[in-house]
Design an enzyme around this catalytic site. Structure first.
Site, PDB file in Angstrom:
ATOM      1  N   TYR A   1      -7.472  -8.385   3.743  1.00 45.77           N
ATOM      2  CA  TYR A   1      -6.720  -7.171   3.472  1.00 45.77           C
ATOM      3  C   TYR A   1      -7.566  -6.123   2.750  1.00 45.77           C
ATOM      4  O   TYR A   1      -7.351  -4.923   2.885  1.00 45.77           O
ATOM      5  CB  TYR A   1      -5.509  -7.498   2.592  1.00 45.77           C
ATOM      6  CG  TYR A   1      -4.295  -8.011   3.330  1.00 45.77           C
ATOM      7  CD1 TYR A   1      -4.332  -8.308   4.694  1.00 45.77           C
ATOM      8  CD2 TYR A   1      -3.101  -8.205   2.658  1.00 45.77           C
ATOM      9  CE1 TYR A   1      -3.226  -8.785   5.352  1.00 45.77           C
ATOM     10  CE2 TYR A   1      -1.977  -8.674   3.311  1.00 45.77           C
ATOM     11  CZ  TYR A   1      -2.041  -8.968   4.662  1.00 45.77           C
ATOM     12  OH  TYR A   1      -0.931  -9.427   5.313  1.00 45.77           O
ATOM     13  N   GLY A   2      -8.500  -6.595   1.913  1.00 43.92           N
ATOM     14  CA  GLY A   2      -9.211  -5.682   1.026  1.00 43.92           C
ATOM     15  C   GLY A   2     -10.010  -4.607   1.716  1.00 43.92           C
ATOM     16  O   GLY A   2     -10.299  -3.563   1.132  1.00 43.92           O
TER      17      GLY A   2
ATOM     18  N   THR B   1      -3.603  -7.371  -3.515  1.00 47.94           N
ATOM     19  CA  THR B   1      -3.805  -6.201  -2.660  1.00 47.94           C
ATOM     20  C   THR B   1      -2.494  -5.769  -2.014  1.00 47.94           C
ATOM     21  O   THR B   1      -2.117  -4.593  -2.063  1.00 47.94           O
ATOM     22  CB  THR B   1      -4.854  -6.507  -1.578  1.00 47.94           C
ATOM     23  OG1 THR B   1      -6.082  -6.889  -2.197  1.00 47.94           O
ATOM     24  CG2 THR B   1      -5.100  -5.285  -0.707  1.00 47.94           C
TER      25      THR B   1
ATOM     26  N   CYS C   1      -7.258 -11.195  -7.683  1.00 52.26           N
ATOM     27  CA  CYS C   1      -6.996 -11.637  -6.313  1.00 52.26           C
ATOM     28  C   CYS C   1      -6.621 -13.103  -6.419  1.00 52.26           C
ATOM     29  O   CYS C   1      -7.319 -13.868  -7.107  1.00 52.26           O
ATOM     30  CB  CYS C   1      -8.233 -11.453  -5.442  1.00 52.26           C
ATOM     31  SG  CYS C   1      -8.066 -12.167  -3.778  1.00 52.26           S
ATOM     32  N   THR C   2      -5.552 -13.502  -5.771  1.00 48.97           N
ATOM     33  CA  THR C   2      -5.099 -14.885  -5.929  1.00 48.97           C
ATOM     34  C   THR C   2      -6.082 -15.890  -5.325  1.00 48.97           C
ATOM     35  O   THR C   2      -6.004 -17.083  -5.616  1.00 48.97           O
ATOM     36  CB  THR C   2      -3.696 -15.089  -5.311  1.00 48.97           C
ATOM     37  OG1 THR C   2      -3.685 -14.610  -3.960  1.00 48.97           O
ATOM     38  CG2 THR C   2      -2.645 -14.352  -6.129  1.00 48.97           C
TER      39      THR C   2
ATOM     40  N   CYS D   1      -0.214 -11.945  -3.469  1.00 45.55           N
ATOM     41  CA  CYS D   1      -1.440 -11.249  -3.068  1.00 45.55           C
ATOM     42  C   CYS D   1      -1.503  -9.949  -3.848  1.00 45.55           C
ATOM     43  O   CYS D   1      -0.589  -9.114  -3.739  1.00 45.55           O
ATOM     44  CB  CYS D   1      -1.417 -10.989  -1.568  1.00 45.55           C
ATOM     45  SG  CYS D   1      -2.773  -9.963  -0.959  1.00 45.55           S
TER      46      CYS D   1
END
Length: 268
Positions: free
Chosen positions: A47-48, A81, A193-194, A79
């Site tokens: 996603y980042g 993000t 971030c997980t 998440c």
């Protein structure tokens, strides 16, 4: 009028990949009786590197379909993000309690002694105004140094598959923070971030000691438990995972899921 909640209604735990398993682990500690469906948007990973518009559309669309299909009692976006970008939109459109994940800047500000905090996140997370607001509210008298470490996402996914995490990705993340003005004084690092808590051992070694890490998994799990307090639960079948991967995932992915009690992996 509140909708009736079936005892078998699951908690829907959503992430772009395997990072949310760190939240699942904490949730099982505080709420072991709650049935869980873990949804990994593996087709959308990472996603980042996506735009805010892409992430917002993807997350809200997926969660809309999943809540209609699963009728969960609560959705947890595990998440950073996705939460920093799409949490407000998802809350506007879904008639179900939503718990998001935000960088743990508040506890980090309380922990630091040097007053200098590092933050490791995805490219999308570190640039968000949401993070600016958290910094202004909780760390205005501290120095927050942010560094985008997209390589850590793949390193965490690799480690969970039972392979060695890329040491170059670890070194690059640590060097990125240390090289910033004031970076040598960092004593607390927010893992925003997980995925990143999966690499805490490697990050500790790379920082060389004297640095404490903070992330939100335990706090997220406690918030889920608070919102579900007093509800009845019935797990009539084992928890399972859903993925958006168009093709069969590697056996190593299935083994990683099984280690977290998700032996059944299905396609969305």
């Amino acid at each position: 009028m509140h909708r009736p909640i079936a005892q078998t209604a699951p908690v829907l735990l959503f992430d772009s990949g395997v990072g949310g398993l760190t939240v699942l682990e904490e949730l099982r500690t505080v709420l072991p009786q709650a049935p869980v469906v873990y949804a990994a948007d593996t087709a959308g990973l990472p996603y980042g590197t996506k735009t805010e518009a892409q992430i917002a559309a993807r997350v809200s669309g997926l969660l809309g379909r999943l809540t209609e299909r699963l009728n969960p009692r609560l959705v947890c976006i595990a998440c950073n993000t996705a939460s920093t970008i799409a949490l407000g939109m998802v809350r506007d459109v879904l008639e179900v309690p939503i718990v998001g994940t935000v960088p743990a800047i508040k506890p980090a500000a309380a922990m630091t002694r040097s007053g200098v905090i590092g933050l490791l996140g995805t490219e999308a997370t570190v640039r968000q105004a949401y993070v600016d607001r958290l910094e202004a509210e909780f760390a205005a008298d501290k120095r927050l140094l942010r560094h985008a470490a997209p390589g850590l996402v793949e390193a965490a996914e690799t480690k969970l598959r039972g392979e060695r995490a890329n040491p170059a990705a670890i070194a690059s993340a640590v060097d990125g923070l240390r090289r910033m003005p004031g970076g040598d004084a960092i004593d607390t690092v927010v893992l925003a971030c997980t995925h990143f808590p999966l690499l805490e051992e490697e990050l500790t070694a790379a920082f060389g000691g004297g640095v404490r890490f903070v992330h939100g998994a335990s706090g997220i799990a406690r918030q889920v438990a608070r919102l579900l307090e007093g509800q009845d639960f019935a797990r009539v079948a084992p928890d399972y995972a859903l993925t958006t991967a168009p093709d069969a995932l590697p056996e190593s992915f299935a083994r990683a899921m099984a280690r977290y009690g998700l032996a059944d992996v299905r396609s969305v």
